[in-house]
Write a protein that holds these residues in place. Structure first.
Motif, PDB file in Angstrom:
ATOM      1  N   ILE A 163     -12.909   9.773  -4.433  1.00  0.00           N
ATOM      2  CA  ILE A 163     -12.502   9.673  -5.836  1.00  0.00           C
ATOM      3  C   ILE A 163     -10.996   9.848  -5.946  1.00  0.00           C
ATOM      4  O   ILE A 163     -10.318   9.082  -6.625  1.00  0.00           O
ATOM      5  N   GLU A 164     -10.443  10.853  -5.251  1.00  0.00           N
ATOM      6  CA  GLU A 164      -8.999  11.098  -5.295  1.00  0.00           C
ATOM      7  C   GLU A 164      -8.219   9.927  -4.711  1.00  0.00           C
ATOM      8  O   GLU A 164      -7.183   9.549  -5.248  1.00  0.00           O
ATOM      9  N   LYS A 165      -8.729   9.352  -3.645  1.00  0.00           N
ATOM     10  CA  LYS A 165      -8.053   8.202  -3.022  1.00  0.00           C
ATOM     11  C   LYS A 165      -8.008   7.024  -4.007  1.00  0.00           C
ATOM     12  O   LYS A 165      -6.960   6.405  -4.194  1.00  0.00           O
ATOM     13  N   GLU A 166      -9.151   6.738  -4.636  1.00  0.00           N
ATOM     14  CA  GLU A 166      -9.199   5.626  -5.576  1.00  0.00           C
ATOM     15  C   GLU A 166      -8.406   5.935  -6.849  1.00  0.00           C
ATOM     16  O   GLU A 166      -7.792   5.043  -7.426  1.00  0.00           O
ATOM     17  N   LEU A 167      -8.420   7.198  -7.264  1.00  0.00           N
ATOM     18  CA  LEU A 167      -7.637   7.592  -8.437  1.00  0.00           C
ATOM     19  C   LEU A 167      -6.147   7.447  -8.153  1.00  0.00           C
ATOM     20  O   LEU A 167      -5.389   6.992  -9.008  1.00  0.00           O
ATOM     21  N   LYS A 168      -5.729   7.787  -6.954  1.00  0.00           N
ATOM     22  CA  LYS A 168      -4.317   7.652  -6.571  1.00  0.00           C
ATOM     23  C   LYS A 168      -3.884   6.181  -6.668  1.00  0.00           C
ATOM     24  O   LYS A 168      -2.811   5.875  -7.178  1.00  0.00           O
ATOM     25  N   GLU A 169      -4.741   5.280  -6.215  1.00  0.00           N
ATOM     26  CA  GLU A 169      -4.447   3.841  -6.316  1.00  0.00           C
ATOM     27  C   GLU A 169      -4.378   3.417  -7.781  1.00  0.00           C
ATOM     28  O   GLU A 169      -3.505   2.637  -8.176  1.00  0.00           O
ATOM     29  N   GLY A 185      -1.198   4.424  -9.388  1.00  0.00           N
ATOM     30  CA  GLY A 185      -0.151   3.490  -8.989  1.00  0.00           C
ATOM     31  C   GLY A 185      -0.169   2.193  -9.786  1.00  0.00           C
ATOM     32  O   GLY A 185       0.877   1.611 -10.071  1.00  0.00           O
ATOM     33  N   GLU A 186      -1.364   1.745 -10.164  1.00  0.00           N
ATOM     34  CA  GLU A 186      -1.488   0.516 -10.953  1.00  0.00           C
ATOM     35  C   GLU A 186      -1.085   0.746 -12.408  1.00  0.00           C
ATOM     36  O   GLU A 186      -0.374  -0.067 -12.996  1.00  0.00           O
ATOM     37  N   VAL A 187      -1.548   1.864 -12.979  1.00  0.00           N
ATOM     38  CA  VAL A 187      -1.315   2.148 -14.394  1.00  0.00           C
ATOM     39  C   VAL A 187       0.093   2.682 -14.645  1.00  0.00           C
ATOM     40  O   VAL A 187       0.706   2.393 -15.664  1.00  0.00           O
ATOM     41  N   MET A 188       0.596   3.467 -13.682  1.00  0.00           N
ATOM     42  CA  MET A 188       1.921   4.086 -13.805  1.00  0.00           C
ATOM     43  C   MET A 188       2.738   3.768 -12.548  1.00  0.00           C
ATOM     44  O   MET A 188       2.954   4.634 -11.701  1.00  0.00           O
ATOM     45  N   PRO A 189       3.189   2.527 -12.414  1.00  0.00           N
ATOM     46  CA  PRO A 189       3.879   2.121 -11.185  1.00  0.00           C
ATOM     47  C   PRO A 189       5.176   2.893 -10.918  1.00  0.00           C
ATOM     48  O   PRO A 189       5.663   2.913  -9.790  1.00  0.00           O
ATOM     49  N   GLU A 190       5.706   3.553 -11.954  1.00  0.00           N
ATOM     50  CA  GLU A 190       6.924   4.344 -11.757  1.00  0.00           C
ATOM     51  C   GLU A 190       6.661   5.606 -10.933  1.00  0.00           C
ATOM     52  O   GLU A 190       7.595   6.216 -10.408  1.00  0.00           O
ATOM     53  N   ILE A 191       5.397   5.989 -10.779  1.00  0.00           N
ATOM     54  CA  ILE A 191       5.042   7.156  -9.964  1.00  0.00           C
ATOM     55  C   ILE A 191       4.752   6.658  -8.559  1.00  0.00           C
ATOM     56  O   ILE A 191       3.741   6.008  -8.313  1.00  0.00           O
ATOM     57  N   GLU A 192       5.653   6.964  -7.635  1.00  0.00           N
ATOM     58  CA  GLU A 192       5.524   6.445  -6.277  1.00  0.00           C
ATOM     59  C   GLU A 192       4.713   7.348  -5.362  1.00  0.00           C
ATOM     60  O   GLU A 192       3.927   6.881  -4.552  1.00  0.00           O
ATOM     61  N   ASP A 193       4.906   8.646  -5.457  1.00  0.00           N
ATOM     62  CA  ASP A 193       4.218   9.569  -4.568  1.00  0.00           C
ATOM     63  C   ASP A 193       3.457  10.588  -5.420  1.00  0.00           C
ATOM     64  O   ASP A 193       4.058  11.474  -6.014  1.00  0.00           O
ATOM     65  N   VAL A 194       2.145  10.443  -5.496  1.00  0.00           N
ATOM     66  CA  VAL A 194       1.327  11.282  -6.360  1.00  0.00           C
ATOM     67  C   VAL A 194       1.034  12.621  -5.686  1.00  0.00           C
ATOM     68  O   VAL A 194       0.482  12.663  -4.603  1.00  0.00           O
ATOM     69  N   ASP A 195       1.459  13.684  -6.348  1.00  0.00           N
ATOM     70  CA  ASP A 195       1.104  15.044  -5.940  1.00  0.00           C
ATOM     71  C   ASP A 195       0.081  15.531  -6.960  1.00  0.00           C
ATOM     72  O   ASP A 195       0.406  15.715  -8.134  1.00  0.00           O
ATOM     73  N   PHE A 196      -1.156  15.719  -6.527  1.00  0.00           N
ATOM     74  CA  PHE A 196      -2.233  16.080  -7.446  1.00  0.00           C
ATOM     75  C   PHE A 196      -2.041  17.457  -8.076  1.00  0.00           C
ATOM     76  O   PHE A 196      -2.689  17.770  -9.061  1.00  0.00           O
ATOM     77  N   ASN A 197      -1.154  18.278  -7.522  1.00  0.00           N
ATOM     78  CA  ASN A 197      -0.944  19.629  -8.045  1.00  0.00           C
ATOM     79  C   ASN A 197       0.319  19.768  -8.895  1.00  0.00           C
ATOM     80  O   ASN A 197       0.559  20.817  -9.465  1.00  0.00           O
ATOM     81  N   ALA A 198       1.104  18.716  -8.976  1.00  0.00           N
ATOM     82  CA  ALA A 198       2.345  18.774  -9.768  1.00  0.00           C
ATOM     83  C   ALA A 198       2.035  18.666 -11.259  1.00  0.00           C
ATOM     84  O   ALA A 198       1.058  18.026 -11.656  1.00  0.00           O
ATOM     85  N   ASP A 199       2.869  19.281 -12.076  1.00  0.00           N
ATOM     86  CA  ASP A 199       2.742  19.183 -13.528  1.00  0.00           C
ATOM     87  C   ASP A 199       3.059  17.747 -13.935  1.00  0.00           C
ATOM     88  O   ASP A 199       4.176  17.272 -13.709  1.00  0.00           O
ATOM     89  N   ILE A 200       2.097  17.061 -14.524  1.00  0.00           N
ATOM     90  CA  ILE A 200       2.276  15.632 -14.777  1.00  0.00           C
ATOM     91  C   ILE A 200       3.280  15.329 -15.885  1.00  0.00           C
ATOM     92  O   ILE A 200       3.911  14.279 -15.856  1.00  0.00           O
ATOM     93  N   GLU A 201       3.456  16.241 -16.830  1.00  0.00           N
ATOM     94  CA  GLU A 201       4.450  16.001 -17.884  1.00  0.00           C
ATOM     95  C   GLU A 201       5.855  16.262 -17.353  1.00  0.00           C
ATOM     96  O   GLU A 201       6.760  15.444 -17.556  1.00  0.00           O
ATOM     97  N   GLN A 202       6.060  17.383 -16.689  1.00  0.00           N
ATOM     98  CA  GLN A 202       7.399  17.735 -16.206  1.00  0.00           C
ATOM     99  C   GLN A 202       7.811  16.922 -14.991  1.00  0.00           C
ATOM    100  O   GLN A 202       8.940  16.442 -14.910  1.00  0.00           O
ATOM    101  N   GLU A 203       6.904  16.761 -14.034  1.00  0.00           N
ATOM    102  CA  GLU A 203       7.241  16.084 -12.780  1.00  0.00           C
ATOM    103  C   GLU A 203       7.305  14.563 -12.923  1.00  0.00           C
ATOM    104  O   GLU A 203       8.170  13.910 -12.355  1.00  0.00           O
TER     105      GLU A 203
END
Length: 84
Positions: free
Chosen positions: A6-12, A15-33
């Motif tokens: 699920i995490e692997k497919e969610l990461k992809e 990337g499709e929905v938010m192409p500006e996010i290149e390296d997804v850290d699942f633990n980073a604050d999504i608003e600040q980071e």
């Protein structure tokens, strides 16, 4: 579906929905980071509903529910379990 898959497919999907996010850290604050806003999270939710065949409630559409992508992945995993 396994949580890792699920995490692997969610990461992809992120990337499709938010192409500006290149390296997804699942633990980073999504608003600040990553600067994710309410529009971005709704786009991700709609894409996840389509890809994984789940439905989010109106309450679950709020950005406040997701401080990290891990929060999102956990809810998605729970929804997938409920389908079984």
């Amino acid at each position: 579906m396994e949580k890792e898959q699920i995490e692997k497919e969610l990461k992809e999907l992120i990337g499709e929905v938010m192409p500006e996010i290149e390296d997804v850290d699942f633990n980073a604050d999504i608003e600040q980071e990553y600067g994710v806003n309410s529009i971005s999270i709704i786009k991700l939710i709609v894409a996840a509903e389509n890809k994984f065949g789940v439905e989010f409630t109106d309450y679950e559409l709020a950005l406040d529910n997701y401080s990290t992508f891990r929060n999102f992945a956990d809810l998605l995993s729970k929804k997938m379990d409920d389908l079984d």
